[in-house]
Design a protein around this motif. Structure first.
Motif, PDB file in Angstrom:
ATOM      1  N   GLU A  91       0.830  -1.200   0.000  1.00 15.42           N
ATOM      2  CA  GLU A  91       0.000   0.000   0.000  1.00 15.42           C
ATOM      3  C   GLU A  91       0.865   1.251   0.000  1.00 15.42           C
ATOM      4  OE1 GLU A  91      -0.376  -2.631   1.823  1.00 15.42           O
ATOM      5  OE2 GLU A  91      -2.456  -3.317   1.634  1.00 15.42           O
ATOM      6  N   ALA A  92       1.927   1.220   0.809  1.00 15.60           N
ATOM      7  CA  ALA A  92       2.819   2.380   0.873  1.00 15.60           C
ATOM      8  C   ALA A  92       3.492   2.595  -0.483  1.00 15.60           C
ATOM      9  CB  ALA A  92       3.870   2.188   1.968  1.00 15.60           C
ATOM     10  N   TRP A  93       3.898   1.505  -1.131  1.00 16.03           N
ATOM     11  CA  TRP A  93       4.529   1.624  -2.452  1.00 16.03           C
ATOM     12  C   TRP A  93       3.548   2.217  -3.464  1.00 16.03           C
ATOM     13  CZ3 TRP A  93       7.558   2.608  -6.153  1.00 16.03           C
ATOM     14  CH2 TRP A  93       7.331   2.136  -7.459  1.00 16.03           C
ATOM     15  N   THR A  94       2.326   1.711  -3.473  1.00 21.78           N
ATOM     16  CA  THR A  94       1.328   2.214  -4.419  1.00 21.78           C
ATOM     17  C   THR A  94       1.120   3.715  -4.235  1.00 21.78           C
ATOM     18  OG1 THR A  94       0.244   0.079  -4.252  1.00 21.78           O
ATOM     19  CG2 THR A  94      -1.009   1.828  -5.283  1.00 21.78           C
ATOM     20  N   ALA A  95       1.063   4.147  -2.967  1.00 25.30           N
ATOM     21  CA  ALA A  95       0.811   5.560  -2.693  1.00 25.30           C
ATOM     22  C   ALA A  95       1.968   6.434  -3.177  1.00 25.30           C
ATOM     23  CB  ALA A  95       0.586   5.768  -1.193  1.00 25.30           C
ATOM     24  N   ILE A  96       3.189   6.008  -2.905  1.00 24.86           N
ATOM     25  CA  ILE A  96       4.330   6.863  -3.272  1.00 24.86           C
ATOM     26  C   ILE A  96       4.592   6.775  -4.769  1.00 24.86           C
ATOM     27  CG2 ILE A  96       6.375   5.350  -2.960  1.00 24.86           C
ATOM     28  CD1 ILE A  96       5.884   8.911  -1.570  1.00 24.86           C
ATOM     29  N   ASP A  97       4.274   5.628  -5.363  1.00 24.92           N
ATOM     30  CA  ASP A  97       4.399   5.474  -6.813  1.00 24.92           C
ATOM     31  C   ASP A  97       3.483   6.469  -7.523  1.00 24.92           C
ATOM     32  OD1 ASP A  97       5.087   4.343  -9.295  1.00 24.92           O
ATOM     33  OD2 ASP A  97       3.411   2.933  -9.212  1.00 24.92           O
ATOM     34  N   ALA A  98       2.286   6.634  -6.988  1.00 25.42           N
ATOM     35  CA  ALA A  98       1.335   7.572  -7.596  1.00 25.42           C
ATOM     36  C   ALA A  98       1.841   9.010  -7.498  1.00 25.42           C
ATOM     37  CB  ALA A  98      -0.029   7.445  -6.908  1.00 25.42           C
ATOM     38  N   ILE A  99       2.414   9.355  -6.353  1.00 25.74           N
ATOM     39  CA  ILE A  99       2.984  10.695  -6.170  1.00 25.74           C
ATOM     40  C   ILE A  99       4.108  10.913  -7.180  1.00 25.74           C
ATOM     41  CG2 ILE A  99       4.303  12.172  -4.591  1.00 25.74           C
ATOM     42  CD1 ILE A  99       1.815  11.865  -3.259  1.00 25.74           C
ATOM     43  N   ASP A 100       4.943   9.908  -7.302  1.00 23.06           N
ATOM     44  CA  ASP A 100       6.101   9.984  -8.197  1.00 23.06           C
ATOM     45  C   ASP A 100       5.647  10.151  -9.643  1.00 23.06           C
ATOM     46  OD1 ASP A 100       8.918   9.694  -8.845  1.00 23.06           O
ATOM     47  OD2 ASP A 100       8.406   7.703  -9.586  1.00 23.06           O
ATOM     48  N   THR A 101       4.641   9.389 -10.026  1.00 26.94           N
ATOM     49  CA  THR A 101       4.124   9.474 -11.390  1.00 26.94           C
ATOM     50  C   THR A 101       3.547  10.867 -11.655  1.00 26.94           C
ATOM     51  OG1 THR A 101       3.641   7.117 -11.357  1.00 26.94           O
ATOM     52  CG2 THR A 101       2.515   8.420 -13.031  1.00 26.94           C
TER      53      THR A 101
END
Lengths: 374, 198
Positions: free
Chosen positions: A135-145
């Motif tokens: 979940e943490a990865w998905t959230a930060i991945d979205a920010i990064d994108t």
């Protein structure tokens, strides 16, 4: 307005819960990102650093998941404020030492925090309670994108995302979890676990990250390699290893309670006794003893509904929180804080019934249990 | 035990360092330890103390570096090779080009590979995005309902790109990346951006 008033209230923080949070206090995924061609913060002259800061801060604040949150330049914060952020694990100790040309952006839920001009131009992290690495990865991945739509980042086709330190090169990802391992510590097995984890190319650190000691039986496990593996592979690897550590911790606790129940009760009871009766106590001793109250709660010696109270004490007895919440003084000597800490502990623990071993059904204490297998 | 350096005071700081399988140990008094910067783990190596110290146990000469490497400087930020060696930090993104050769050797011992296999700017993950744990090597595209319009194009281009990356055809991949970027930009107005939780 004071920084503490802008952060989530302690009472709210202490009620947060998540999957497997008996062992995994928190999950975190951070990404390191940089602007191309502009010197990295550690090598940049003040002008370049400020330029990067001024370019990045509005962009970060403009990202939807972070809008409406808290954004501050580091030089505006007092030493005490910075320490508050460190105690909440929102910024690193390194970042807390920064001044002009560095800052941070935090979302309202305190689940996302971006450090601007730490070691890299951007250190973006997502935090979750309990075991929630995916979940943490998905959230930060979205920010990064979302970020990549707004600004060009330093990236090379062969090396991936370029970072100040080659140890972060490629994905720039650091996946970590804060683990509470009193069972393995008491059973003297934690050294083996740390060794085994190290052999897998993962790092084990103390409470406040790099170069800090393990306090309160808390250990941070994280990946070290960032190049040559994809982000999901790294996340999944950590997840698997942590699930195994949880199993070892559970087994260690069960085995201790079965084989040496009195010894465990003794630890928990003495921890309670000291915390309730001390008239001066260091933050280090407090963390170590509160860890044993958590253990006592998980073992059933202390009612489970006391968890938010112990969580709260864990946070408010740390130096900056203690001073900001319970003292009017700008500066306090650590001896003064030790006295204040004991006052707060005696006061807040007055309502907590003492640990009662009769609540625990242990095979070591009656005849009904089967002998434990190790 | 007396201090290795001053040979007067009692040694209270004991150090062991392993450099290239060579174990060296040293006992220092507090004053000498401080003077030698032992409290600062970044700026100190036993070899330096042995060299500057009492002269016994001659330290191994450091492996001579090729003269060329010592002179390498990043044309963008001016970081020299010696400074990089000392701090372990690069000066700017261009340093990666300037120090490329030195770096590759270093990266081999540090990481699983020396080539990036993760997220690509503007493209996202090489493997299907929502499946944590799917290895990057699985180049087969997700089975998607064939749809018309930009979404289908983007989906197709993405999987072509994944395949190109997988076979390390980076020129083709770069070309596809640019096409995809344009396609995404065009589709941006019609596609609703995925909301993030929290």
């Amino acid at each position: 307005m004071k920084l503490l008033e802008q952060l989530a209230p302690v009472s709210e923080v202490s009620h947060r819960s998540g999957p497997r949070d008996r062992v995994v206090l928190s999950s975190r995924v951070r990404l390191a990102r940089n602007l191309p061609h502009i010197p990295f913060p550690g090598h940049a002259k003040r002008g370049d650093r400020v330029k990067a800061y001024e370019q990045l801060m509005p962009i970060i604040q403009g990202l939807a998941p972070l809008s409406g949150g808290l954004a501050e330049p580091m030089e505006k914060l007092s030493a005490l404020d910075k320490q508050l952020l460190v105690e909440r694990h929102l910024v690193s100790r390194e970042h807390a030492a920064k001044g002009v040309g560095s800052g941070f952006v935090l979302n309202r839920e305190e689940s996302l925090c971006v450090m601007v001009n730490e070691e890299d131009h951007l250190r973006m992290q997502a935090l979750r309670v309990g075991l929630q690495l995916g979940e943490a990865w998905t959230a930060i991945d979205a920010i990064d994108t979302a970020l990549q739509q707004k600004v060009e980042l330093a990236y090379s086709r062969s090396y991936g995302f370029l970072t100040a330190c080659p140890t972060n090169l490629g994905t720039g990802i650091r996946v970590s979890a804060m683990l509470h391992l009193p069972g393995l510590v008491l059973a003297e097995q934690v050294g083996q676990i740390i060794q085994a984890v190290g052999k897998l190319g993962l790092a084990v650190r103390g409470l406040y990250g790099e170069g800090t000691e393990a306090l309160g039986n808390l250990f941070q496990v994280s990946n070290q390699m960032t190049l040559g593996e994809s982000e999901p592979e790294i996340v999944e690897k950590l997840n698997k290893v942590i699930l195994q550590i949880i199993e070892h911790e559970d087994n260690a606790r069960k085995s201790l309670l079965a084989k040496k129940p009195r010894w465990v009760f003794n630890h928990v009871g003495r921890a309670y006794g000291i915390l309730c009766n001390a008239h001066t106590i260091s933050s280090k001793e407090t963390l170590n003893l509160l860890s044993l109250l958590w253990l006592g709660m998980d073992a059933g010696l202390i009612p489970a509904d006391a968890r938010p109270l112990v969580n709260e004490l864990f946070l408010v007895t740390q130096p900056a929180h203690l001073q900001c919440l319970f003292s009017q003084q700008e500066k306090m000597a650590s001896e003064e804080r030790d006295v204040l800490r004991s006052d707060v502990l005696r006061d807040r623990l007055a309502g907590l019934a003492r640990p009662d071993h009769r609540r625990v059904a242990s095979p070591g204490l009656d005849d009904s249990g089967t002998p434990p297998t190790s | 035990m007396e201090c290795h350096v001053c040979k007067q005071r009692e040694a209270t700081v004991h150090l062991t360092q392993i450099v290239d399988d060579d174990v060296r140990s040293l006992d220092l008094c507090e004053a000498c330890a401080k003077q030698k910067g032992v409290s600062d783990p970044m700026g100190f190596s036993l070899a330096d103390i042995f060299k500057a110290g009492a002269g016994e146990e001659p330290a191994k000469e450091p492996v001579p570096r090729p003269a060329a490497a010592a002179e390498v400087k990043c044309p963008r930020c001016g970081l020299g090779h010696a400074e990089f060696k000392k701090t372990g930090r690069l000066g700017c993104s261009d340093c990666y080009e300037a120090f490329g050769e030195v770096l590759d050797a270093m990266l081999k011992g540090m990481h699983k590979g020396i080539r990036h296999t993760g997220k690509v700017p503007g493209l996202g993950m090489p493997a299907s995005k929502d499946a944590v744990g799917v290895s990057a090597g699985t180049a087969s595209a997700k089975a998607v309902e064939p749809t018309d319009g930009p979404e289908a194009d983007i989906e197709r281009l993405s999987s072509e790109l994944v395949a190109a990356v997988a076979r390390e055809d980076f020129e083709k991949a770069a070309e596809l990346r640019d096409i995809l970027r344009a396609a995404r930009a065009a589709a941006k107005t019609t596609l609703s951006s995925k909301g993030t939780e929290a």
